[in-house]
Scaffold this motif. Structure first.
Motif, PDB file in Angstrom:
ATOM      1  N   ILE A   1       7.479   2.281  18.536  1.00 55.89           N
ATOM      2  CA  ILE A   1       7.241   1.562  18.352  1.00 55.89           C
ATOM      3  C   ILE A   1       7.958   0.774  17.375  1.00 55.89           C
ATOM      4  N   TYR A   2       8.850   0.002  17.405  1.00 62.33           N
ATOM      5  CA  TYR A   2      10.125   0.260  17.149  1.00 62.33           C
ATOM      6  C   TYR A   2       9.603  -1.506  16.423  1.00 62.33           C
ATOM      7  N   ILE A   3      10.655  -1.834  14.844  1.00 63.12           N
ATOM      8  CA  ILE A   3      10.814  -2.501  14.753  1.00 63.12           C
ATOM      9  C   ILE A   3      11.603  -3.196  13.893  1.00 63.12           C
ATOM     10  N   ILE A   4      12.407  -4.481  13.960  1.00 69.88           N
ATOM     11  CA  ILE A   4      13.489  -4.934  13.341  1.00 69.88           C
ATOM     12  C   ILE A   4      13.080  -5.809  11.596  1.00 69.88           C
ATOM     13  N   VAL A   5      13.510  -4.818  10.358  1.00 70.18           N
ATOM     14  CA  VAL A   5      13.651  -5.041   9.398  1.00 70.18           C
ATOM     15  C   VAL A   5      15.020  -6.135   8.736  1.00 70.18           C
ATOM     16  N   ASP A   6      15.584  -6.993   8.536  1.00 70.79           N
ATOM     17  CA  ASP A   6      16.442  -7.299   8.506  1.00 70.79           C
ATOM     18  C   ASP A   6      17.780  -7.051   9.534  1.00 70.79           C
ATOM     19  N   ASP A   7      19.015  -5.862   9.183  1.00 75.00           N
ATOM     20  CA  ASP A   7      19.217  -5.548   9.893  1.00 75.00           C
ATOM     21  C   ASP A   7      18.647  -4.260  10.117  1.00 75.00           C
ATOM     22  N   GLY A   8      17.827  -3.882   9.873  1.00 69.77           N
ATOM     23  CA  GLY A   8      17.468  -2.609  10.214  1.00 69.77           C
ATOM     24  C   GLY A   8      16.093  -2.022  10.952  1.00 69.77           C
ATOM     25  N   VAL A   9      16.927  -1.109  11.624  1.00 70.12           N
ATOM     26  CA  VAL A   9      15.632  -0.768  12.946  1.00 70.12           C
ATOM     27  C   VAL A   9      14.744   0.659  12.032  1.00 70.12           C
ATOM     28  N   TYR A  10      13.153  -0.132  12.633  1.00 63.12           N
ATOM     29  CA  TYR A  10      12.386   1.114  12.211  1.00 63.12           C
ATOM     30  C   TYR A  10      10.971   1.298  12.940  1.00 63.12           C
TER      31      TYR A  10
ATOM     32  N   HIS B   1       5.276  -8.549   2.078  1.00 65.33           N
ATOM     33  CA  HIS B   1       5.953  -7.276   1.238  1.00 65.33           C
ATOM     34  C   HIS B   1       6.986  -7.723   0.178  1.00 65.33           C
ATOM     35  N   GLY B   2       6.728  -7.256  -1.024  1.00 71.31           N
ATOM     36  CA  GLY B   2       7.816  -6.911  -1.660  1.00 71.31           C
ATOM     37  C   GLY B   2       9.293  -5.833  -1.156  1.00 71.31           C
ATOM     38  N   LYS B   3      10.462  -6.123  -1.851  1.00 68.03           N
ATOM     39  CA  LYS B   3      11.271  -4.911  -1.786  1.00 68.03           C
ATOM     40  C   LYS B   3      10.930  -3.753  -2.492  1.00 68.03           C
ATOM     41  N   ASN B   4       9.595  -3.544  -3.214  1.00 63.97           N
ATOM     42  CA  ASN B   4       9.198  -1.969  -3.628  1.00 63.97           C
ATOM     43  C   ASN B   4       8.768  -1.139  -2.047  1.00 63.97           C
ATOM     44  N   VAL B   5       8.034  -1.805  -1.006  1.00 62.77           N
ATOM     45  CA  VAL B   5       7.445  -1.470  -0.180  1.00 62.77           C
ATOM     46  C   VAL B   5       8.490  -0.671   1.113  1.00 62.77           C
ATOM     47  N   LEU B   6       9.611  -1.591   1.621  1.00 65.36           N
ATOM     48  CA  LEU B   6      10.211  -1.407   1.854  1.00 65.36           C
ATOM     49  C   LEU B   6      11.804  -0.014   1.746  1.00 65.36           C
ATOM     50  N   GLU B   7      11.258  -0.109  -0.302  1.00 66.32           N
ATOM     51  CA  GLU B   7      12.298   0.819  -0.512  1.00 66.32           C
ATOM     52  C   GLU B   7      11.676   2.258  -0.166  1.00 66.32           C
ATOM     53  N   LYS B   8       9.823   2.661  -0.327  1.00 65.00           N
ATOM     54  CA  LYS B   8       9.588   3.465  -0.495  1.00 65.00           C
ATOM     55  C   LYS B   8       9.271   4.051   0.563  1.00 65.00           C
ATOM     56  N   TYR B   9       8.895   2.875   2.162  1.00 68.96           N
ATOM     57  CA  TYR B   9       8.878   3.457   3.043  1.00 68.96           C
ATOM     58  C   TYR B   9      10.242   3.653   4.555  1.00 68.96           C
ATOM     59  N   GLY B  10      11.092   2.671   4.112  1.00 67.82           N
ATOM     60  CA  GLY B  10      12.108   2.577   4.373  1.00 67.82           C
ATOM     61  C   GLY B  10      12.654   3.773   4.772  1.00 67.82           C
ATOM     62  N   PRO B  11      13.362   4.989   4.176  1.00 65.73           N
ATOM     63  CA  PRO B  11      14.211   5.764   4.094  1.00 65.73           C
ATOM     64  C   PRO B  11      13.084   7.055   5.542  1.00 65.73           C
ATOM     65  N   LYS B  12      12.304   6.771   5.189  1.00 59.97           N
ATOM     66  CA  LYS B  12      11.231   8.442   6.267  1.00 59.97           C
ATOM     67  C   LYS B  12      11.522   7.217   7.553  1.00 59.97           C
ATOM     68  N   LEU B  13      11.401   5.396   7.820  1.00 62.33           N
ATOM     69  CA  LEU B  13      11.006   5.347   8.930  1.00 62.33           C
ATOM     70  C   LEU B  13      12.078   4.642   9.822  1.00 62.33           C
ATOM     71  N   LYS B  14      12.989   4.130   8.473  1.00 63.30           N
ATOM     72  CA  LYS B  14      14.588   3.604   9.350  1.00 63.30           C
ATOM     73  C   LYS B  14      15.463   4.966  10.095  1.00 63.30           C
ATOM     74  N   ILE B  15      15.571   4.552  11.389  1.00 60.13           N
ATOM     75  CA  ILE B  15      16.208   5.271  12.289  1.00 60.13           C
ATOM     76  C   ILE B  15      17.655   4.407  12.915  1.00 60.13           C
ATOM     77  N   GLY B  16      18.049   3.328  12.117  1.00 59.77           N
ATOM     78  CA  GLY B  16      18.920   3.055  12.567  1.00 59.77           C
ATOM     79  C   GLY B  16      19.169   1.706  11.735  1.00 59.77           C
ATOM     80  N   THR B  17      20.913   0.740  13.171  1.00 58.06           N
ATOM     81  CA  THR B  17      20.424  -0.902  12.815  1.00 58.06           C
ATOM     82  C   THR B  17      20.980  -1.626  13.877  1.00 58.06           C
ATOM     83  N   VAL B  18      20.712  -3.211  13.565  1.00 58.52           N
ATOM     84  CA  VAL B  18      21.009  -3.837  14.521  1.00 58.52           C
ATOM     85  C   VAL B  18      22.372  -3.854  15.114  1.00 58.52           C
TER      86      VAL B  18
END
Length: 84
Positions: A20-29, A61-78
């Motif tokens: 299950i992938y989602i896009i947030v801004d230009d990131g793929v998670y 969500h605020g940016k702190n959520v992306l800062e907390k979880y983003g590094p372990k869930l981000k797999i690439g960019t669009v």
């Protein structure tokens, strides 16, 4: 190095079997393994699977959520796609 995904490639990942992938801004998670941990429940992530979730993400969500979880869930960019 980060992988680049087309929106079509992300759209192909909308089930737990395919990931299950989602896009947030230009990131793929990849949120497949996070689905049961999501405080809002798995239903919302499953509904947004394979889609650009930017608007919905920032609504709740605020940016702190992306800062907390983003590094372990981000797999690439669009990938940049040609606009016709």
């Amino acid at each position: 190095m980060s992988k680049s995904f087309s929106k079509k490639e992300v759209a192909d990942h909308k089930t737990e079997a395919d990931g299950i992938y989602i896009i947030v801004d230009d990131g793929v998670y990849d949120v497949t393994k996070f689905i049961d941990e999501h405080p809002g429940g798995s239903k919302i992530l499953k509904r947004m699977a394979g889609k650009d979730s930017t608007k919905q993400f920032w609504k709740y969500h605020g940016k702190n959520v992306l800062e907390k979880y983003g590094p372990k869930l981000k797999i690439g960019t669009v990938k940049e796609e040609a606009k016709l």
